[in-house]
Design a protein around this motif. Structure first.
Motif, PDB file in Angstrom:
ATOM      1  N   ALA A 172       0.840  -1.195   0.000  1.00  0.00           N
ATOM      2  CA  ALA A 172       0.000   0.000   0.000  1.00  0.00           C
ATOM      3  C   ALA A 172       0.874   1.243   0.000  1.00  0.00           C
ATOM      4  O   ALA A 172       2.046   1.204   0.367  1.00  0.00           O
ATOM      5  N   SER A 173       0.299   2.370  -0.382  1.00  0.00           N
ATOM      6  CA  SER A 173       1.072   3.590  -0.587  1.00  0.00           C
ATOM      7  C   SER A 173       1.901   4.012   0.638  1.00  0.00           C
ATOM      8  O   SER A 173       3.083   4.294   0.499  1.00  0.00           O
ATOM      9  N   PRO A 174       1.313   4.088   1.871  1.00  0.00           N
ATOM     10  CA  PRO A 174       2.147   4.484   3.020  1.00  0.00           C
ATOM     11  C   PRO A 174       3.308   3.510   3.264  1.00  0.00           C
ATOM     12  O   PRO A 174       4.414   3.935   3.589  1.00  0.00           O
ATOM     13  N   GLU A 175       3.052   2.210   3.087  1.00  0.00           N
ATOM     14  CA  GLU A 175       4.112   1.218   3.269  1.00  0.00           C
ATOM     15  C   GLU A 175       5.184   1.382   2.203  1.00  0.00           C
ATOM     16  O   GLU A 175       6.375   1.231   2.465  1.00  0.00           O
ATOM     17  N   LYS A 176       4.748   1.683   0.978  1.00  0.00           N
ATOM     18  CA  LYS A 176       5.700   1.873  -0.119  1.00  0.00           C
ATOM     19  C   LYS A 176       6.609   3.063   0.147  1.00  0.00           C
ATOM     20  O   LYS A 176       7.821   2.994  -0.055  1.00  0.00           O
ATOM     21  N   LYS A 177       6.022   4.165   0.626  1.00  0.00           N
ATOM     22  CA  LYS A 177       6.819   5.350   0.923  1.00  0.00           C
ATOM     23  C   LYS A 177       7.819   5.070   2.043  1.00  0.00           C
ATOM     24  O   LYS A 177       8.971   5.497   1.989  1.00  0.00           O
ATOM     25  N   LYS A 178       7.373   4.348   3.070  1.00  0.00           N
ATOM     26  CA  LYS A 178       8.263   4.029   4.180  1.00  0.00           C
ATOM     27  C   LYS A 178       9.408   3.142   3.705  1.00  0.00           C
ATOM     28  O   LYS A 178      10.578   3.359   4.061  1.00  0.00           O
ATOM     29  N   ALA A 179       9.088   2.130   2.875  1.00  0.00           N
ATOM     30  CA  ALA A 179      10.120   1.242   2.360  1.00  0.00           C
ATOM     31  C   ALA A 179      11.114   1.994   1.489  1.00  0.00           C
ATOM     32  O   ALA A 179      12.320   1.753   1.543  1.00  0.00           O
ATOM     33  N   LEU A 180      10.617   2.921   0.677  1.00  0.00           N
ATOM     34  CA  LEU A 180      11.495   3.697  -0.187  1.00  0.00           C
ATOM     35  C   LEU A 180      12.411   4.591   0.635  1.00  0.00           C
ATOM     36  O   LEU A 180      13.605   4.705   0.348  1.00  0.00           O
ATOM     37  N   ARG A 181      11.877   5.223   1.708  1.00  0.00           N
ATOM     38  CA  ARG A 181      12.713   6.053   2.584  1.00  0.00           C
ATOM     39  C   ARG A 181      13.809   5.209   3.230  1.00  0.00           C
ATOM     40  O   ARG A 181      14.955   5.658   3.361  1.00  0.00           O
ATOM     41  N   THR A 182      13.459   3.982   3.623  1.00  0.00           N
ATOM     42  CA  THR A 182      14.446   3.094   4.231  1.00  0.00           C
ATOM     43  C   THR A 182      15.560   2.778   3.244  1.00  0.00           C
ATOM     44  O   THR A 182      16.747   2.799   3.595  1.00  0.00           O
ATOM     45  N   ARG A 183      15.192   2.499   2.007  1.00  0.00           N
ATOM     46  CA  ARG A 183      16.197   2.165   0.997  1.00  0.00           C
ATOM     47  C   ARG A 183      17.083   3.365   0.667  1.00  0.00           C
ATOM     48  O   ARG A 183      18.293   3.210   0.511  1.00  0.00           O
ATOM     49  N   VAL A 184      16.486   4.545   0.561  1.00  0.00           N
ATOM     50  CA  VAL A 184      17.276   5.744   0.282  1.00  0.00           C
ATOM     51  C   VAL A 184      18.248   6.005   1.428  1.00  0.00           C
ATOM     52  O   VAL A 184      19.417   6.331   1.216  1.00  0.00           O
ATOM     53  N   GLY A 185      17.775   5.847   2.683  1.00  0.00           N
ATOM     54  CA  GLY A 185      18.653   6.034   3.831  1.00  0.00           C
ATOM     55  C   GLY A 185      19.802   5.046   3.852  1.00  0.00           C
ATOM     56  O   GLY A 185      20.946   5.404   4.137  1.00  0.00           O
ATOM     57  N   ARG A 186      19.493   3.800   3.505  1.00  0.00           N
ATOM     58  CA  ARG A 186      20.536   2.769   3.452  1.00  0.00           C
ATOM     59  C   ARG A 186      21.550   3.090   2.361  1.00  0.00           C
ATOM     60  O   ARG A 186      22.752   2.921   2.551  1.00  0.00           O
ATOM     61  N   PHE A 187      21.060   3.585   1.251  1.00  0.00           N
ATOM     62  CA  PHE A 187      21.953   3.928   0.150  1.00  0.00           C
ATOM     63  C   PHE A 187      22.896   5.070   0.530  1.00  0.00           C
ATOM     64  O   PHE A 187      24.074   5.064   0.177  1.00  0.00           O
ATOM     65  N   ARG A 188      22.369   6.037   1.285  1.00  0.00           N
ATOM     66  CA  ARG A 188      23.218   7.138   1.747  1.00  0.00           C
ATOM     67  C   ARG A 188      24.325   6.616   2.655  1.00  0.00           C
ATOM     68  O   ARG A 188      25.467   7.090   2.599  1.00  0.00           O
ATOM     69  N   GLN A 189      23.989   5.660   3.522  1.00  0.00           N
ATOM     70  CA  GLN A 189      25.004   5.062   4.394  1.00  0.00           C
ATOM     71  C   GLN A 189      26.100   4.397   3.574  1.00  0.00           C
ATOM     72  O   GLN A 189      27.294   4.545   3.854  1.00  0.00           O
ATOM     73  N   ILE A 190      25.691   3.637   2.560  1.00  0.00           N
ATOM     74  CA  ILE A 190      26.663   2.926   1.726  1.00  0.00           C
ATOM     75  C   ILE A 190      27.613   3.903   1.047  1.00  0.00           C
ATOM     76  O   ILE A 190      28.829   3.693   1.001  1.00  0.00           O
ATOM     77  N   LEU A 191      27.062   4.986   0.509  1.00  0.00           N
ATOM     78  CA  LEU A 191      27.873   5.935  -0.248  1.00  0.00           C
ATOM     79  C   LEU A 191      28.779   6.769   0.646  1.00  0.00           C
ATOM     80  O   LEU A 191      29.838   7.219   0.199  1.00  0.00           O
ATOM     81  N   SER A 192      28.401   6.965   1.902  1.00  0.00           N
ATOM     82  CA  SER A 192      29.157   7.879   2.773  1.00  0.00           C
ATOM     83  C   SER A 192      30.224   7.180   3.600  1.00  0.00           C
ATOM     84  O   SER A 192      31.193   7.817   4.015  1.00  0.00           O
ATOM     85  N   LYS A 193      30.089   5.871   3.815  1.00  0.00           N
ATOM     86  CA  LYS A 193      31.030   5.236   4.739  1.00  0.00           C
ATOM     87  C   LYS A 193      32.258   4.700   3.995  1.00  0.00           C
ATOM     88  O   LYS A 193      32.190   4.313   2.837  1.00  0.00           O
ATOM     89  N   SER A 194      33.389   4.757   4.696  1.00  0.00           N
ATOM     90  CA  SER A 194      34.602   4.118   4.186  1.00  0.00           C
ATOM     91  C   SER A 194      34.772   2.776   4.889  1.00  0.00           C
ATOM     92  O   SER A 194      34.616   2.697   6.096  1.00  0.00           O
ATOM     93  N   VAL A 195      35.072   1.741   4.122  1.00  0.00           N
ATOM     94  CA  VAL A 195      35.157   0.397   4.670  1.00  0.00           C
ATOM     95  C   VAL A 195      36.606  -0.065   4.622  1.00  0.00           C
ATOM     96  O   VAL A 195      37.237  -0.064   3.564  1.00  0.00           O
ATOM     97  N   THR A 196      37.149  -0.443   5.782  1.00  0.00           N
ATOM     98  CA  THR A 196      38.528  -0.909   5.829  1.00  0.00           C
ATOM     99  C   THR A 196      38.633  -2.305   5.241  1.00  0.00           C
ATOM    100  O   THR A 196      37.701  -3.094   5.297  1.00  0.00           O
ATOM    101  N   GLY A 197      39.778  -2.616   4.674  1.00  0.00           N
ATOM    102  CA  GLY A 197      40.035  -3.953   4.155  1.00  0.00           C
ATOM    103  C   GLY A 197      39.494  -4.185   2.758  1.00  0.00           C
ATOM    104  O   GLY A 197      39.542  -5.302   2.250  1.00  0.00           O
ATOM    105  N   LYS A 198      38.990  -3.133   2.107  1.00  0.00           N
ATOM    106  CA  LYS A 198      38.475  -3.276   0.752  1.00  0.00           C
ATOM    107  C   LYS A 198      39.238  -2.357  -0.183  1.00  0.00           C
ATOM    108  O   LYS A 198      39.753  -1.324   0.217  1.00  0.00           O
ATOM    109  N   ILE A 199      39.294  -2.756  -1.462  1.00  0.00           N
ATOM    110  CA  ILE A 199      39.969  -1.908  -2.442  1.00  0.00           C
ATOM    111  C   ILE A 199      38.966  -1.469  -3.496  1.00  0.00           C
ATOM    112  O   ILE A 199      37.900  -2.040  -3.630  1.00  0.00           O
TER     113      ILE A 199
END
Length: 199
Positions: A172-199
């Protein structure tokens, strides 16, 4: 054991997209292990490799930003040499287009860098070979990383916003919006963090 150094990485649920972790998979892909009443379910070699793949590619976002965890690549190579290891099971578990190209990208890296035997059908995927070439180019030219990451999002990002439940029904629409916000937030975390041990 006091003689062994180790770390336990606890997750609320298995890492990566929920669609990759139906509740029945892990129990049938593991065996009891332990002693003195302390028993855990130990995943078999194929399930361990699957866990590493999903953790690195999606949970840590390596597929999107073009990183490689060399230690985990070696782990995957060693696991693939186990007698009952089965790439076919992993392919069956990662059938969605995004999952398949991500799996193929890691297989190209395994074959190219470590000489690991992987399915020929995955090695021939054009998108995976382009992703691997991108990873190698980023090693010499790290300033290209934002450009390549944006290109990956444009090429595959529709998978992040086409939200469906495991039974294929759109939420449903409210659930879809919440899920999309969660994914966007997760994507921001991925792009902003530096991960040790990776090249």
């Amino acid at each position: 054991r006091s003689s062994d150094a180790a770390m336990v990485d606890l997750h609320v649920r298995p890492p990566g997209p929920a669609r990759l972790h139906p509740p029945t998979r892990l129990p049938v892909s593991s065996r009891p292990f332990g002693e003195h009443g302390r028993i855990v379910n130990l995943p078999d070699a194929t399930a361990q490799a699957f866990h590493i793949l999903v953790h690195d590619l999606f949970h840590d976002g390596d597929f999107w930003v073009g990183r490689i965890d060399l230690r985990h690549l070696v782990d995957l190579d060693l696991l693939s040499r186990e007698p009952n290891f089965d790439w076919g099971r992993i392919e069956n578990w990662m059938q969605a287009p995004l999952d398949r190209v991500a799996l193929a990208t890691q297989c190209v890296a395994l074959s190219d860098l470590l000489g690991t035997r992987v399915p020929d059908g995955l090695l021939g995927m054009r998108g995976a070979r382009l992703q691997h070439a991108r990873r190698m180019l980023q090693l010499d030219h790290p300033r290209l990383k934002p450009l390549f990451t944006a290109a990956s999002m444009l090429a595959h990002g529709s998978s992040l916003v086409h939200l469906k439940s495991q039974d294929g029904i759109k939420p449903a629409s409210p659930e879809k919006k919440k899920a999309l916000r969660t994914r966007v937030g997760r994507f921001r975390q991925i792009l902003s963090k530096s991960v040790t041990g990776k090249i």
